[in-house]
Design an enzyme around this catalytic site. Sequence first.
Site, PDB file in Angstrom:
ATOM      1  CB  SER A 141      -0.966  -0.011   1.189  1.00 31.02           C
ATOM      2  OG  SER A 141      -0.266  -0.043   2.417  1.00 31.02           O
ATOM      3  CG  MET A 176       8.157  -7.218   7.141  1.00 28.98           C
ATOM      4  SD  MET A 176       7.904  -5.688   8.067  1.00 28.98           S
ATOM      5  CE  MET A 176       7.525  -6.350   9.670  1.00 28.98           C
ATOM      6  NE  ARG A 183      22.319  -9.327   7.195  1.00 29.75           N
ATOM      7  CZ  ARG A 183      22.343  -8.449   8.201  1.00 29.75           C
ATOM      8  NH1 ARG A 183      21.228  -7.862   8.594  1.00 29.75           N
ATOM      9  NH2 ARG A 183      23.457  -8.186   8.843  1.00 29.75           N
ATOM     10  CB  ILE A 191      17.964  -5.961  10.018  1.00 29.99           C
ATOM     11  CG1 ILE A 191      16.851  -6.006  11.068  1.00 29.99           C
ATOM     12  CG2 ILE A 191      19.017  -4.923  10.383  1.00 29.99           C
ATOM     13  CD1 ILE A 191      16.049  -4.742  11.178  1.00 29.99           C
ATOM     14  CG  ASN A 196      12.001   1.730   7.354  1.00 28.34           C
ATOM     15  OD1 ASN A 196      11.297   1.124   6.555  1.00 28.34           O
ATOM     16  ND2 ASN A 196      11.986   1.473   8.649  1.00 28.34           N
ATOM     17  CG  HIS A 204       8.947   2.265  12.865  1.00 29.65           C
ATOM     18  ND1 HIS A 204       9.115   0.901  12.813  1.00 29.65           N
ATOM     19  CD2 HIS A 204       8.595   2.559  14.145  1.00 29.65           C
ATOM     20  CE1 HIS A 204       8.877   0.385  14.010  1.00 29.65           C
ATOM     21  NE2 HIS A 204       8.564   1.371  14.832  1.00 29.65           N
TER      22      HIS A 204
END
Length: 197
Positions: free
Chosen positions: A18, A95, A70, A97, A112, A114
């Site tokens: 969204s 979602m 990662r 890091i 970002n 939040h």
Amino acid sequence: MAELECARLAVMASGRGSNFAALQAAILNEALPAKIVRVIVDQKEAAVIEKAKAAGIPVTLVDYHAFASRTQAESIILDRLASDRIDGILLAGYMRILSAHFVATYPNRIINIHPALLPSFPGRHGIEDAFHYGVKVTGVTIHYVTAGVDSGQIIAQVPVKIEDGMSLAALAVSIHEVEHVVYPQTLKHLLKEGVFN
């Protein structure tokens, strides 16, 4: 505005998309000097995939579980972003890091959003944590991304009051409504300031 003058942006998302849709609409409707040229997704069922495809924006799915680390997964993403000549990255419900190496590749060019007033209630469950703690005011924060969890410099904040008797679901709706306004507004400001140049 000429293509060469536009900031080339990537959106990284894990869910509904969204905020991606709000950002894309603002770029198109307000003729902002930017173009979302890539959407990076880490969940194959994420609804953002179809939203991006409907907008004609290519999607790269990177399943972190398919890699030994990662670092390996991020190297695929960084290679793709370099190939796309990305100027900046907008996280929209991503979602995961990002590593210090990833962040250092785009210093002060990863943003970002939040769903809480940082530094309070960082992490994955900002809306729920604020609600269950019992605060009377929470909100939305836009910030630069560092290697820490929601610890980068704050760019913008908008408060959202938790009304008496308000349900968690109603609060989530209010938070998302604010997100869809403040993220595009902040992008407009950042573009004006030349953050991605």
